[in-house]
Motif scaffolding. Structure first.
Motif, PDB file in Angstrom:
ATOM      1  N   LEU A 103       1.064  -1.562  -0.253  1.00 34.07           N
ATOM      2  CA  LEU A 103      -0.224  -0.055  -0.070  1.00 34.07           C
ATOM      3  C   LEU A 103       0.976   1.412   0.055  1.00 34.07           C
ATOM      4  O   LEU A 103       0.386   2.466  -0.571  1.00 34.07           O
ATOM      5  CB  LEU A 103      -0.886  -0.026   1.072  1.00 34.07           C
ATOM      6  CG  LEU A 103      -2.184  -1.265   1.349  1.00 34.07           C
ATOM      7  CD1 LEU A 103      -2.973  -1.260   2.819  1.00 34.07           C
ATOM      8  CD2 LEU A 103      -2.736  -0.792   0.113  1.00 34.07           C
ATOM      9  N   ALA A 104       1.975   1.326   0.207  1.00 30.29           N
ATOM     10  CA  ALA A 104       2.617   2.246   0.542  1.00 30.29           C
ATOM     11  C   ALA A 104       3.307   2.703  -0.439  1.00 30.29           C
ATOM     12  O   ALA A 104       3.785   3.925  -1.166  1.00 30.29           O
ATOM     13  CB  ALA A 104       4.290   1.818   1.539  1.00 30.29           C
ATOM     14  N   ASP A 112       8.193  12.148   0.360  1.00 27.75           N
ATOM     15  CA  ASP A 112       8.572  10.883   1.573  1.00 27.75           C
ATOM     16  C   ASP A 112       9.833   9.829   1.450  1.00 27.75           C
ATOM     17  O   ASP A 112      10.538   9.482   2.382  1.00 27.75           O
ATOM     18  CB  ASP A 112       6.441   9.818   1.633  1.00 27.75           C
ATOM     19  CG  ASP A 112       5.536  10.510   2.246  1.00 27.75           C
ATOM     20  OD1 ASP A 112       5.814  11.373   2.751  1.00 27.75           O
ATOM     21  OD2 ASP A 112       4.902   9.877   1.610  1.00 27.75           O
ATOM     22  N   ILE A 113      10.325   9.745   0.463  1.00 28.93           N
ATOM     23  CA  ILE A 113      11.290   8.549  -0.332  1.00 28.93           C
ATOM     24  C   ILE A 113      12.607   9.612  -0.139  1.00 28.93           C
ATOM     25  O   ILE A 113      13.159   9.356   0.553  1.00 28.93           O
ATOM     26  CB  ILE A 113      11.816   8.699  -1.698  1.00 28.93           C
ATOM     27  CG1 ILE A 113      10.094   7.505  -2.575  1.00 28.93           C
ATOM     28  CG2 ILE A 113      12.380   7.811  -2.496  1.00 28.93           C
ATOM     29  CD1 ILE A 113       9.829   6.402  -1.799  1.00 28.93           C
ATOM     30  N   LYS A 194      11.486   3.148  -3.848  1.00 31.72           N
ATOM     31  CA  LYS A 194      11.764   3.236  -4.523  1.00 31.72           C
ATOM     32  C   LYS A 194      11.527   3.046  -5.996  1.00 31.72           C
ATOM     33  O   LYS A 194      11.106   3.769  -7.066  1.00 31.72           O
ATOM     34  CB  LYS A 194      13.250   4.359  -4.469  1.00 31.72           C
ATOM     35  CG  LYS A 194      13.289   4.874  -3.810  1.00 31.72           C
ATOM     36  CD  LYS A 194      14.752   5.394  -3.655  1.00 31.72           C
ATOM     37  CE  LYS A 194      15.231   5.812  -4.938  1.00 31.72           C
ATOM     38  NZ  LYS A 194      16.981   5.304  -4.689  1.00 31.72           N
ATOM     39  N   GLN A 195      11.517   1.641  -6.084  1.00 29.46           N
ATOM     40  CA  GLN A 195      11.176   0.899  -7.587  1.00 29.46           C
ATOM     41  C   GLN A 195       9.507   1.149  -7.926  1.00 29.46           C
ATOM     42  O   GLN A 195       9.319   1.149  -9.012  1.00 29.46           O
ATOM     43  CB  GLN A 195      11.623  -0.682  -7.182  1.00 29.46           C
ATOM     44  CG  GLN A 195      12.869  -0.889  -6.800  1.00 29.46           C
ATOM     45  CD  GLN A 195      13.820  -0.332  -8.463  1.00 29.46           C
ATOM     46  OE1 GLN A 195      13.545  -0.291  -9.576  1.00 29.46           O
ATOM     47  NE2 GLN A 195      14.688   0.345  -7.790  1.00 29.46           N
ATOM     48  N   GLU A 200       7.353  -6.921  -5.698  1.00 33.02           N
ATOM     49  CA  GLU A 200       8.288  -6.874  -5.490  1.00 33.02           C
ATOM     50  C   GLU A 200       8.162  -6.123  -4.521  1.00 33.02           C
ATOM     51  O   GLU A 200       8.738  -6.481  -3.388  1.00 33.02           O
ATOM     52  CB  GLU A 200       9.419  -5.940  -7.160  1.00 33.02           C
ATOM     53  CG  GLU A 200      10.851  -6.434  -6.429  1.00 33.02           C
ATOM     54  CD  GLU A 200      11.325  -7.189  -6.484  1.00 33.02           C
ATOM     55  OE1 GLU A 200      12.877  -7.361  -5.523  1.00 33.02           O
ATOM     56  OE2 GLU A 200      10.591  -9.073  -6.870  1.00 33.02           O
ATOM     57  N   ALA A 201       8.138  -5.095  -4.222  1.00 32.00           N
ATOM     58  CA  ALA A 201       7.898  -4.582  -2.574  1.00 32.00           C
ATOM     59  C   ALA A 201       8.045  -5.244  -1.629  1.00 32.00           C
ATOM     60  O   ALA A 201       8.111  -4.971  -0.634  1.00 32.00           O
ATOM     61  CB  ALA A 201       7.432  -3.538  -2.664  1.00 32.00           C
TER      62      ALA A 201
END
Length: 233
Positions: A103-104, A112-113, A194-195, A200-201
C-alpha cells in the motif's frame, strides 16, 4: 448529566487499566518479569498504591492480548512462547508488513522517499559512534514510517499488537542485531519503495521478515525439529 458522568468515569477507569497494562508490559520487556513468572496482583497493587480492581482489569486485558496466561486457582502468569508461537508471530508479521509496503508504494510521494533516504544517511553516520550502542530504534522508525504511508488504520492497529510480541521474543532470546546489520538490511526496504512495484516490494519485505525468523532457528534456544515443521509462507 448522569450518563455523561458515568461515561467519563468509565473512560477514566479504562485509561487507568490501560496504563497499568502498559506498565506490566514494560516490566516484562526490561526483564524484571520473565515468561512463566507469576504476577501477584496484591503485590502490584501495593506497589502502585491502588486497589486490585484496576489491576485485575489490566491483567484481563493482557490475557486477551496473549501476553498473560490466567491459570485457574493459581492466577496470572507471564506467557511462555513455544517454537510454534515464534513461527506464528513472524509469519503474521510478514503478512502485515507485506501488505503495508504494498500500500505504501502507491501512497509514497517523492518527499516521503527523500525523507527516508535522508533518515537512512543519518542512520549510517551513527555506525562509527561508540556512544550509540544500537540502531534498532532507527530500524523501527523505517518500518513504522512504511505503515504510516500505508494509510490503513486497522493495519496499523494490528502492527502495534504484533510489535510488542516481536520485542518480547527478541528480549527472551537475547537477540540483538549489530549496527552494521541494521544498516545493511534496511536499505532494501527504501529501495523497494523507490522502485514503485508493489509485488516486488511485498516480496522484499516478506524476505526481510523471513531472515529475522530464520535466525531464531539458529539460536539453539528452540527445538530445531519443531521450528523446521513450520514452512515459511
Amino acid at each position: 448529566m448522569m450518563l455523561q458522568t458515568f461515561g467519563k468515569e468509565a473512560a477514566d477507569k479504562h485509561n487507568v487499566s490501560s496504563n497499568i497494562a502498559s506498565y506490566i508490559k514494560e516490566k516484562i520487556l526490561c526483564g524484571e518479569w520473565n515468561p512463566g513468572d507469576r504476577i501477584v496482583e496484591t503485590k502490584l497493587a501495593r506497589e502502585l498504591e491502588m486497589s486490585q480492581t484496576p489491576i485485575r482489569e489490566a491483567v484481563r486485558q493482557l490475557a486477551g492480548e496473549g501476553v498473560v496466561t490466567i491459570v485457574p486457582n493459581k492466577g496470572p502468569f507471564v506467557r511462555t512462547f513455544s517454537a510454534k508461537d515464534i513461527f506464528e508471530i513472524y509469519s503474521y508479521r510478514a503478512v502485515l508488513e507485506g501488505m503495508a509496503i504494498r500500500l505504501a508504494v502507491g501512497n509514497a510521494s517523492l518527499t516521503d522517499i527523500r525523507h527516508l533516504e535522508q533518515f537512512y544517511e543519518e542512520m549510517k553516520k551513527k555506525l562509527p559512534d561508540d556512544a550509540v550502542e544500537s540502531l534498532s530504534e532507527d530500524s523501527g522508525y523505517i518500518h513504522n514510517y512504511i505503515f504510516k504511508l500505508a494509510k490503513h488504520a486497522v493495519l496499523l492497529e494490528m502492527f502495534a499488537f504484533i510489535s510488542f510480541r516481536v520485542r518480547l521474543v527478541n528480549r527472551i532470546v537475547g537477540k540483538k542485531y549489530s549496527k552494521e546489520r541494521e544498516v545493511s538490511e534496511h536499505w532494501e526496504l527504501i529501495e523497494a519503495l523507490k522502485q514503485g512495484n508493489p509485488d516486488e516490494a511485498e516480496r522484499v519485505m516478506r524476505a526481510h521478515i523471513q531472515r529475522a525468523y530464520l535466525e531464531f532457528v539458529d539460536t539453539g534456544k528452540f527445538d530445531r525439529s519443531e521450528l523446521a515443521k513450520n514452512e515459511w509462507l
